[in-house]
Scaffold this motif. Sequence first.
Motif, PDB file in Angstrom:
ATOM      1  N   ILE A  14       0.932  -1.133  -0.021  1.00  0.00           N
ATOM      2  CA  ILE A  14      -0.068   0.021  -0.035  1.00  0.00           C
ATOM      3  C   ILE A  14       0.771   0.950  -0.152  1.00  0.00           C
ATOM      4  O   ILE A  14       0.847   2.222  -0.780  1.00  0.00           O
ATOM      5  CB  ILE A  14      -0.881  -0.062   1.182  1.00  0.00           C
ATOM      6  CG1 ILE A  14      -1.931  -1.280   1.145  1.00  0.00           C
ATOM      7  CG2 ILE A  14      -1.613   1.341   1.504  1.00  0.00           C
ATOM      8  CD1 ILE A  14      -2.925  -1.386   2.443  1.00  0.00           C
TER       9      ILE A  14
ATOM     10  N   LYS B  17       2.501   1.754  -3.264  1.00  0.00           N
ATOM     11  CA  LYS B  17       1.390   2.236  -4.136  1.00  0.00           C
ATOM     12  C   LYS B  17       1.263   3.860  -4.009  1.00  0.00           C
ATOM     13  O   LYS B  17       0.979   4.411  -4.924  1.00  0.00           O
ATOM     14  CB  LYS B  17       0.286   1.573  -4.256  1.00  0.00           C
ATOM     15  CG  LYS B  17      -0.567   1.510  -5.077  1.00  0.00           C
ATOM     16  CD  LYS B  17      -0.995   0.276  -5.760  1.00  0.00           C
ATOM     17  CE  LYS B  17      -1.786   0.667  -7.097  1.00  0.00           C
ATOM     18  NZ  LYS B  17      -2.405  -0.617  -7.614  1.00  0.00           N
ATOM     19  N   LEU B  18       1.421   4.226  -2.600  1.00  0.00           N
ATOM     20  CA  LEU B  18       1.081   5.710  -2.577  1.00  0.00           C
ATOM     21  C   LEU B  18       2.480   6.526  -2.697  1.00  0.00           C
ATOM     22  O   LEU B  18       2.486   7.778  -2.085  1.00  0.00           O
ATOM     23  CB  LEU B  18       0.299   5.682  -1.025  1.00  0.00           C
ATOM     24  CG  LEU B  18      -0.966   5.138  -0.892  1.00  0.00           C
ATOM     25  CD1 LEU B  18      -1.067   5.351   0.816  1.00  0.00           C
ATOM     26  CD2 LEU B  18      -1.812   5.732  -1.443  1.00  0.00           C
TER      27      LEU B  18
ATOM     28  N   GLN C  86      -5.994   8.599   1.144  1.00  0.00           N
ATOM     29  CA  GLN C  86      -5.273   8.101   0.018  1.00  0.00           C
ATOM     30  C   GLN C  86      -5.334   6.802  -0.262  1.00  0.00           C
ATOM     31  O   GLN C  86      -5.296   6.437  -1.496  1.00  0.00           O
ATOM     32  CB  GLN C  86      -3.574   8.202   0.584  1.00  0.00           C
ATOM     33  CG  GLN C  86      -3.455   9.616   0.868  1.00  0.00           C
ATOM     34  CD  GLN C  86      -1.774   9.555   1.099  1.00  0.00           C
ATOM     35  OE1 GLN C  86      -0.846   9.482   0.219  1.00  0.00           O
ATOM     36  NE2 GLN C  86      -1.553  10.099   2.434  1.00  0.00           N
ATOM     37  N   ILE C  87      -5.654   5.740   0.668  1.00  0.00           N
ATOM     38  CA  ILE C  87      -5.812   4.544   0.286  1.00  0.00           C
ATOM     39  C   ILE C  87      -7.237   4.424  -0.747  1.00  0.00           C
ATOM     40  O   ILE C  87      -7.350   3.734  -1.757  1.00  0.00           O
ATOM     41  CB  ILE C  87      -6.236   3.481   1.409  1.00  0.00           C
ATOM     42  CG1 ILE C  87      -4.934   3.282   1.872  1.00  0.00           C
ATOM     43  CG2 ILE C  87      -6.576   2.068   0.911  1.00  0.00           C
ATOM     44  CD1 ILE C  87      -4.753   2.159   3.376  1.00  0.00           C
TER      45      ILE C  87
ATOM     46  N   GLU D 143      -6.245   6.492  -4.066  1.00  0.00           N
ATOM     47  CA  GLU D 143      -5.137   6.071  -4.934  1.00  0.00           C
ATOM     48  C   GLU D 143      -5.464   4.443  -5.400  1.00  0.00           C
ATOM     49  O   GLU D 143      -5.145   3.921  -6.378  1.00  0.00           O
ATOM     50  CB  GLU D 143      -3.895   6.122  -4.406  1.00  0.00           C
ATOM     51  CG  GLU D 143      -3.752   7.599  -3.921  1.00  0.00           C
ATOM     52  CD  GLU D 143      -3.573   8.409  -5.349  1.00  0.00           C
ATOM     53  OE1 GLU D 143      -3.403   8.063  -6.452  1.00  0.00           O
ATOM     54  OE2 GLU D 143      -3.741   9.721  -4.867  1.00  0.00           O
ATOM     55  N   ILE D 144      -6.030   3.659  -4.398  1.00  0.00           N
ATOM     56  CA  ILE D 144      -6.000   2.188  -4.367  1.00  0.00           C
ATOM     57  C   ILE D 144      -7.361   1.826  -5.046  1.00  0.00           C
ATOM     58  O   ILE D 144      -7.498   1.084  -5.730  1.00  0.00           O
ATOM     59  CB  ILE D 144      -5.468   1.501  -3.217  1.00  0.00           C
ATOM     60  CG1 ILE D 144      -4.178   1.826  -2.956  1.00  0.00           C
ATOM     61  CG2 ILE D 144      -5.914  -0.032  -3.451  1.00  0.00           C
ATOM     62  CD1 ILE D 144      -3.426   1.224  -1.902  1.00  0.00           C
TER      63      ILE D 144
END
Lengths: 223, 133
Positions: A107, A110-111, B84-85, B88-89
């Motif tokens: 994670i 990815k960030l 953010q998760i 972005e994810i």
Amino acid sequence: MKVIIIGGGKVVYFLAKTFFSKGYEVSIINLDRDYCEILAKKLKANIICGDGSDPRILEDAGALQADLVVALTPNDQDNLFICQLAELKFDVPKTFALVNNPTNEWIFQKLGVTKVISTTSIVSSLIEQKVAVDDITNLLPVEEGRVTISEVVINNDSPVVGKRLKEVQLPKESILGSIIRKEEVVIPSGDTELLVGDKVIAITMPENQGQVFNVLLGSENGG
Amino acid sequence: MYILIVGCGKAGSYLANSLSKKGEEVVVIDKKESAFNNLTSEFTGFTLLGDATEFEILEEAKIEQADVVVATTTNDNVNSMIAQIAKEIFGISKVLARVFAPRREEIYRQMEIDTVCPTTLSVMEFERAIFDS
């Protein structure tokens, strides 16, 4: 080299000492006043008592001039934010984030936090691969852990004793860089024989490090 | 609309009650069971007990189906990470995070997270009240 470490415990203390011995300038940020006072007595570091994810505290610690920020708090979200703050606001060239929850490893990547250290993953992969940790030292990660260098001592039970290197089936993307045999350093070739007591310097990718240890020491070796 | 709210404190529960009353589908996550006592009888959504910084909890909340994610915990960094998760994810288009420290807002902007800062809002309201009277 100017380093800022955020976090506490023995890891931070010993890391700061190690950085000192290398001649780095070290600042430590911790929220706990008692811990800060203890550190201030023991270390010649610049100790800042406060929240490392507060931009002002990070600036007080010298973030504008820092070459490296290492976020080692027990809270993953704090480590993430500290590294992002250091990169986005203070243009710190290198940041490291510790992840406590191994799921956060991908994670964080990815960030955009590329340098992620997951102690849980490292320890569990070592245990999984039933590696005899006693015979392995100087685990040294290079380039944020993309390559690791380790020293493996060949013992009586090693399945490779007496074998020539060309007979040893090492995984791809791993090499034995040199062998330290008593006082001598041997740069090995395919015909070099492995002997008991040899200290083998193995250069491997982290993924196949365990496999290399298995080949050199045997999978059940003390594991 | 499916709205996922993280944090069921005073603000989170208020929002959850209000949105639920308006007929929106609401799921609230909190790591403390007692936090759900803040929900009133107007709330018809679901509650989920767990730490939303754990990826599995967000998956359990079916975050990928959410139209809006709002992070309202009292910890700025938790809100930032969850936002953010989500963005972005999971590619959630509307993500809001509460941030208490105005000094952190600038970084959130750089990360393109929409924020609500109670501190800034209160100050603005105070000023308005002072000068309007």
